[in-house]
Structures are given as structure tokens and as C-alpha cells.
Scaffold this active site. Structure first.
Site, short mmCIF file in Angstrom:
data_model
loop_
_atom_site.label_atom_id
_atom_site.label_comp_id
_atom_site.label_asym_id
_atom_site.label_seq_id
_atom_site.Cartn_x
_atom_site.Cartn_y
_atom_site.Cartn_z
CD GLU A 121 0.54 -1.61 8.30
OE1 GLU A 121 0.21 -0.92 9.28
OE2 GLU A 121 0.92 -1.12 7.22
CG ASP A 169 0.44 -4.01 2.20
OD1 ASP A 169 0.59 -4.81 3.14
OD2 ASP A 169 1.28 -3.15 1.89
CG ASP A 187 -0.41 -0.15 2.51
OD1 ASP A 187 0.84 -0.19 2.61
OD2 ASP A 187 -1.17 -0.21 3.50
CD GLU A 247 7.88 -0.25 7.61
OE1 GLU A 247 6.90 -0.94 7.24
OE2 GLU A 247 8.10 0.89 7.18
CE LYS A 302 3.44 -5.79 3.71
NZ LYS A 302 2.92 -4.66 4.50
O1 KIV Z 1 3.58 -1.06 1.69
C1 KIV Z 1 4.74 -1.48 1.59
O2 KIV Z 1 5.43 -1.28 0.58
C2 KIV Z 1 5.29 -2.23 2.72
C3 KIV Z 1 6.75 -2.56 2.68
C4 KIV Z 1 7.56 -1.36 2.84
C5 KIV Z 1 7.11 -3.63 3.64
O3 KIV Z 1 4.60 -2.54 3.64
#
Ligand code: KIV
Length: 262
Positions: A116, A84, A45, A179, A114
Site C-alpha cells: 500500500e 501483501d 492481509d 481499491e 503488494k
Molecule cells: O488484502 C487484500 O485482500 C487486498 C485485496 C482486497 C486487494 O488488499
């Protein structure tokens, strides 16, 4: 290159082989990165900032993630494609979370999402993995909480990091992004879990690394964050090439005979 799928990803940790990941947001870049041999592509994202020019990742929508994920997945036949789950991610209730994550997989052909998340989010991660949706968790600095943090800051609560990462492993995540955490904390938690850790600003002790592709290529002007290494200076090269083009057009030197049909 043989296709990199989720079990191969985990097996790499078992064999002590480092995992390479980069962000990608479109078909052409996905093809180039795959040709270079990258193991995994993240449709991050972060596209809110690097593609759309927004302040942070919060405005990015599910539709936009699917739009970019579909292009990346089409360009990547062998790299693992992870997408994401955009803000507010899993904080929309379990059913809606599964529906949103499933839409990403169904409509883009990506292999995983992914999220968070940490120890407080175990139920959502369990629900996704039980539904057959592979999850890469994202712990440490969580950019979707930028307003709560009051900016992007190194995550210095080592104990909380361990609790979060272990909870994500237990909930069924197949890997976890770490991160902006101190290198010692990242190395310690990496040794405590069987799932691979993928670091960004988390030191060399992680099982793999990820960077935003624009940063790696040196596209942005101005200062790069401390954790970034620019392997090229494409931003400058692009500006120089376009300047040359404009000069040629203005001087009547482009198109020349070579670019002209008789
Ligand atoms: O959104 C993204 O690109 C990320 C990476 C930096 C891990 O979460």
C-alpha cells in the site's frame, strides 16, 4: 495453463486482455482457483479478517503472511502469486523493508509483494524493485490506514490518485491495485499508465479485477460490500451440510454400511 509470470501480466494489458485475480490463503483453495484459470492469486492481509476474525488488517504479522504464502505458492504452479507486505509495511526503513519483502519471496516461493503506497513512498518502492523484488502497488483506499481514514471510505481525490499511480509506475511497480475509487477516476488513470490496474470497487475500466475469495463464494453472512458480487452462496450450503451431518450422527444414520469396514 501456461505459467503466468510478471512479464505476461504486463503483456496482457498491452493486448487488451483483462486480468483475473482473487485472494487465496491456503493450498487447497489455491489449487482450486488455479484450476479455474485465475491469472493471479493474492495472499492478502485481508486474512486478518476473513481467516483470523480480526477487526482489520493491522494485527497481521510477517510470519503469518509467510505461513499462508508458502501454502498458496505450493498450490499454485501457474498463477502469479503476490503477497501483501503487512502493516507497517515499508515504514520500517529501507533495509528492513527489503529484508522483510525478501523473506516473503525466499520462504514462500511467491513472485511479488503488494505494498500500500503512493507518491510519498517512491523511495521504498524504488529500493524494492532495484533489489529485484517485484512490487504490485495498492492505491486509492488503503486499508492499512483505516484509523487515519476513520473507517473504510471511497477514495474521492482523483488528482491524488493520478499522482500516486503515476509515481508507482515511475518507481518500478509492475501493476497497481485500485481499491474503492470512482469508476471514472479509475478508467482515466488506467489510460495514463502502461502498467496494469487491478480494480476492487473501481469499476469496469480497470485492466483487471480482484475480489476476496470468501466474498465471491458467498461465505460471509450479512451484507456484502457494494463492490462485491457473490457467485455462490457457500456460507448457507456449509451450514446446511453440517446441520445434515449433525442430524445423521444424532439419529445413528452416519456412518451407514457404505462408510463402515466389515
Ligand atoms: O488484502 C487484500 O485482500 C487486498 C485485496 C482486497 C486487494 O488488499
Amino acid at each position: 495453463m501456461p505459467a503466468m509470470r510478471i512479464p505476461n501480466f504486463v503483456a496482457k494489458k498491452e493486448r487488451g486482455e483483462k486480468i483475473t485475480m482473487l485472494t487465496a490463503y491456503d493450498y487447497t483453495m489455491a489449487r482450486l482457483l488455479e484450476t479455474a484459470g485465475v491469472d493471479g492469486l493474492l495472499v492478502g492481509d485481508s486474512l486478518g479478517m476473513v481467516v483470523q476474525g480480526k477487526e482489520n488488517t493491522l494485527p497481521v504479522t510477517l510470519e503469518e503472511m509467510i505461513y499462508h504464502a508458502e501454502m498458496v505458492a505450493r498450490g499454485a504452479s501457474s498463477s502469479l502469486v503476490v503477497v501483501d507486505l503487512p502493516f507497517p509495511a515499508h515504514y520500517v526503513g529501507i533495509e528492513k523493508t527489503i529484508e522483510n519483502a525478501a523473506r516473503i519471496l525466499k520462504e514462500s516461493s511467491a513472485q511479488a509483494v503488494k505494498v500500500e503506497a503512493g507518491a510519498n513512498d517512491v523511495k521504498a518502492i524504488e529500493a524494492l524493485t532495484s533489489a529485484g523484488i517485484p512490487v504490485m502497488a495498492h492505491c486509492g483506499l488503503r486499508p492499512q490506514t483505516v484509523h487515519q481514514m476513520g473507517g473504510y471510505k471511497v477514495h474521492r481525490d482523483d488528482k491524488q490518485l493520478q499522482v500516486d499511480v503515476q509515481a508507482m509506475e515511475k518507481a518500478g511497480a509492475f501493476a497497481v491495485v485500485l481499491e474503492c475509487v470512482p469508476a471514472t477516476a479509475a478508467a482515466e488513470v488506467t489510460s495514463q499508465v502502461a502498467i496494469p490496474t487491478i480494480g476492487i470497487g473501481a469499476g469496469v475500466g480497470c485492466d483487471g479485477q480482484i475480489l476476496v475469495i470468501h466474498d465471491l463464494l458467498g461465505v460471509p453472512d450479512g451484507n456484502l460490500p457494494k463492490h462485491v458480487k457473490a457467485y455462490a452462496a457457500l456460507g448457507e450450503q456449509i451450514v446446511a451440510a453440517v446441520r445434515d451431518y449433525c442430524t445423521d450422527v444424532r439419529n445413528g444414520d452416519f456412518p451407514a454400511d457404505d462408510q463402515t469396514f466389515a
